[in-house]
Write an enzyme that holds these catalytic residues in place. Structure first.
Site, PDB file in Angstrom:
ATOM      1  N   LYS A   1       9.091 -33.773   4.623  1.00  0.00           N
ATOM      2  CA  LYS A   1       9.457 -33.488   3.231  1.00  0.00           C
ATOM      3  C   LYS A   1       8.378 -33.986   2.257  1.00  0.00           C
ATOM      4  CE  LYS A   1      13.538 -31.485   3.920  1.00  0.00           C
ATOM      5  NZ  LYS A   1      13.842 -30.108   3.496  1.00  0.00           N
TER       6      LYS A   1
ATOM      7  N   ALA B   1       8.413 -37.541   6.705  1.00  0.00           N
ATOM      8  CA  ALA B   1       7.024 -37.075   6.780  1.00  0.00           C
ATOM      9  C   ALA B   1       6.947 -35.585   6.424  1.00  0.00           C
ATOM     10  CB  ALA B   1       6.465 -37.322   8.180  1.00  0.00           C
TER      11      ALA B   1
ATOM     12  N   TYR C   1      11.592 -36.449   9.347  1.00  0.00           N
ATOM     13  CA  TYR C   1      12.116 -35.734   8.176  1.00  0.00           C
ATOM     14  C   TYR C   1      11.347 -36.157   6.923  1.00  0.00           C
ATOM     15  CZ  TYR C   1      15.830 -34.184   4.882  1.00  0.00           C
ATOM     16  OH  TYR C   1      16.560 -33.593   3.878  1.00  0.00           O
TER      17      TYR C   1
HETATM   18  N1  LIG Z   1      22.954 -31.671   2.232  1.00  0.00           N
HETATM   19  C1  LIG Z   1      22.291 -32.622   1.624  1.00  0.00           C
HETATM   20  O1  LIG Z   1      22.877 -33.614   1.168  1.00  0.00           O
HETATM   21  C2  LIG Z   1      20.790 -32.514   1.463  1.00  0.00           C
HETATM   22  C3  LIG Z   1      20.142 -33.508   0.745  1.00  0.00           C
HETATM   23  C4  LIG Z   1      18.763 -33.411   0.560  1.00  0.00           C
HETATM   24  C5  LIG Z   1      18.062 -32.330   1.054  1.00  0.00           C
HETATM   25  N2  LIG Z   1      18.725 -31.372   1.746  1.00  0.00           N
HETATM   26  C6  LIG Z   1      17.919 -30.239   2.245  1.00  0.00           C
HETATM   27  O2  LIG Z   1      18.544 -29.035   1.853  1.00  0.00           O
HETATM   28  C7  LIG Z   1      18.325 -28.030   2.817  1.00  0.00           C
HETATM   29  C8  LIG Z   1      19.644 -27.455   3.290  1.00  0.00           C
HETATM   30  O3  LIG Z   1      20.424 -28.497   3.812  1.00  0.00           O
HETATM   31  P1  LIG Z   1      21.962 -28.356   4.189  1.00  0.00           P
HETATM   32  O4  LIG Z   1      22.559 -29.699   4.084  1.00  0.00           O
HETATM   33  O5  LIG Z   1      22.552 -27.210   3.466  1.00  0.00           O
HETATM   34  O6  LIG Z   1      21.803 -28.085   5.742  1.00  0.00           O
HETATM   35  P2  LIG Z   1      22.484 -27.030   6.725  1.00  0.00           P
HETATM   36  O7  LIG Z   1      22.219 -27.523   8.095  1.00  0.00           O
HETATM   37  O8  LIG Z   1      23.897 -26.748   6.313  1.00  0.00           O
HETATM   38  O9  LIG Z   1      21.624 -25.745   6.434  1.00  0.00           O
HETATM   39  C9  LIG Z   1      20.342 -25.581   6.930  1.00  0.00           C
HETATM   40  C10 LIG Z   1      20.114 -24.123   7.131  1.00  0.00           C
HETATM   41  O10 LIG Z   1      18.827 -23.932   7.698  1.00  0.00           O
HETATM   42  C11 LIG Z   1      18.979 -23.053   8.812  1.00  0.00           C
HETATM   43  N3  LIG Z   1      17.898 -23.268   9.754  1.00  0.00           N
HETATM   44  C12 LIG Z   1      17.637 -24.364  10.502  1.00  0.00           C
HETATM   45  N4  LIG Z   1      16.563 -24.149  11.289  1.00  0.00           N
HETATM   46  C13 LIG Z   1      16.133 -22.893  11.003  1.00  0.00           C
HETATM   47  C14 LIG Z   1      15.064 -22.100  11.478  1.00  0.00           C
HETATM   48  N5  LIG Z   1      14.216 -22.539  12.417  1.00  0.00           N
HETATM   49  N6  LIG Z   1      14.912 -20.856  10.969  1.00  0.00           N
HETATM   50  C15 LIG Z   1      15.754 -20.385  10.034  1.00  0.00           C
HETATM   51  N7  LIG Z   1      16.795 -21.091   9.544  1.00  0.00           N
HETATM   52  C16 LIG Z   1      16.972 -22.328  10.037  1.00  0.00           C
HETATM   53  C17 LIG Z   1      20.349 -23.374   9.368  1.00  0.00           C
HETATM   54  O11 LIG Z   1      20.831 -22.362  10.205  1.00  0.00           O
HETATM   55  C18 LIG Z   1      21.136 -23.487   8.067  1.00  0.00           C
HETATM   56  O12 LIG Z   1      21.473 -22.223   7.572  1.00  0.00           O
HETATM   57  C19 LIG Z   1      17.520 -28.691   3.953  1.00  0.00           C
HETATM   58  O13 LIG Z   1      16.153 -28.404   3.796  1.00  0.00           O
HETATM   59  C20 LIG Z   1      17.802 -30.173   3.741  1.00  0.00           C
HETATM   60  O14 LIG Z   1      16.759 -30.982   4.211  1.00  0.00           O
HETATM   61  C21 LIG Z   1      20.051 -31.439   1.974  1.00  0.00           C
END
Ligand SMILES: NC(=O)c1ccc[n+]([C@@H]2O[C@H](COP(=O)([O-])OP(=O)(O)OC[C@H]3O[C@@H](n4cnc5c(N)ncnc54)[C@H](O)[C@@H]3O)[C@@H](O)[C@H]2O)c1
Length: 268
Positions: free
Chosen positions: A158, A156, A154
């Site tokens: 990001k 790497a 992850y």
């Molecule tokens: N939630 C947090 O605290 C947090 C913190 C830092 C970064 N992020 C980043 O924010 C983004 C969203 O995170 P989240 O927590 O809402 O996660 P989540 O798992 O709720 O949402 C991720 C979304 O990506 C979709 N997805 C996954 N693989 C896919 C693919 N191959 N094709 C199309 N869609 C795909 C999933 O279906 C989902 O809708 C991510 O990139 C995550 O790394 C989240």
């Protein structure tokens, strides 16, 4: 309205932060294209936005599969004629000791987080160049500032997103296309639910996070939506190549644990 009549693609819009981004973009006047693999959930998000008076459609697409990404972008152009903003939010992560990580694990995370981001940008770049404008917001993470053990693929991926963002920012700056990262801290999504459910002592868990986040709370998906809308909009017209931390101060904290209670100095 920051995004009035702009056409915006938001990937990973079927849950979590992607929903917050899609909702706020629609409230800011955008025609939102909600992209995700899960049809039922994605359609429900788009329908809810339309019910509230916003403009949204759902397109099914796995962002790690090139043909599906091209189909999604072609369909967006067929329906709306242009693309003004692309938010690469789809992402996957897991926590595992590095010595246990398989090549499949590595490929899965890099395949969505980094390759998926590359594929979506690659498919949008020709329309952006034809228009002479475009704004890309890549959702990275606070792990691009400081890392945790067990998240090597992850981290790497990001950090790769930040490098890609900066590289493309300089390559396309003179042609009206901007690239930025938004790096969330801990946000009220499934991850936060999992942390709380997995805690042996919920009160101690909450106290730990209050001590580690200077604002004393996790962020909301709508706060991420507002930050992404700013970066995507013309309000950020001179901002490109940035990595905006939206983390309640988490990565500005020098020692990320409450080591001792400070004693007020009272001298006569
Ligand atoms: N939630 C947090 O605290 C947090 C913190 C830092 C970064 N992020 C980043 O924010 C983004 C969203 O995170 P989240 O927590 O809402 O996660 P989540 O798992 O709720 O949402 C991720 C979304 O990506 C979709 N997805 C996954 N693989 C896919 C693919 N191959 N094709 C199309 N869609 C795909 C999933 O279906 C989902 O809708 C991510 O990139 C995550 O790394 C989240």
């Amino acid at each position: 309205m920051r995004l009035k009549d702009k056409v915006a693609i938001v990937t990973g819009a079927s849950s979590g932060i992607g929903i917050g981004i899609a909702e706020v973009f629609a409230e800011e006047g955008a025609q939102v294209v909600c992209v995700a693999r899960r049809e039922r959930e994605g359609n429900a998000v788009a329908a809810q936005i339309r019910d509230r008076g916003g403009k949204a459609v759902f397109l099914a697409c796995d962002v790690s599969v090139e043909e599906q990404v091209h189909r999604m972008v072609d369909e967006t152009l067929r329906q709306f004629g242009r693309i003004d903003a692309l938010v690469n939010n789809a992402g996957v992560n897991f926590v595992k000791a590095f010595e246990q990580i398989t090549v499949d694990d590595w490929d899965r995370v890099l395949g969505v987080d980094l390759r998926g981001t590359f594929l979506c940008i690659r498919a949008c770049i020709e329309p952006f160049l034809r228009q002479g404008s475009g704004s890309v917001v890549n959702i990275a993470t606070v792990h691009t500032s400081a890392c945790l053990p067990g998240a090597a693929p992850y981290d790497a991926a990001k950090w790769g997103m930040v490098g890609l963002t900066k590289s493309l920012a300089v390559e396309y700056a003179s042609r009206g296309i901007r690239f930025n990262c938004l790096s969330p801290g801990l946000i009220d999504t499934q991850i936060w639910q999992d942390i709380q459910e997995g805690a042996e002592d919920l009160e101690a868990c909450l106290a730990h996070w209050r001590a580690n986040i200077p604002m004393g709370r996790v962020g909301t998906i709508r706060e991420m939506g507002h930050a992404a809308a700013f970066l995507a909009s013309d309000d950020a017209s001179y901002i490109t190549g940035a990595n905006l931390l939206a983390d309640g101060g988490m990565t500005s904290l020098l020692v990320s644990k409450e080591m001792y209670k400070s004693v007020p100095q009272q001298r006569e």
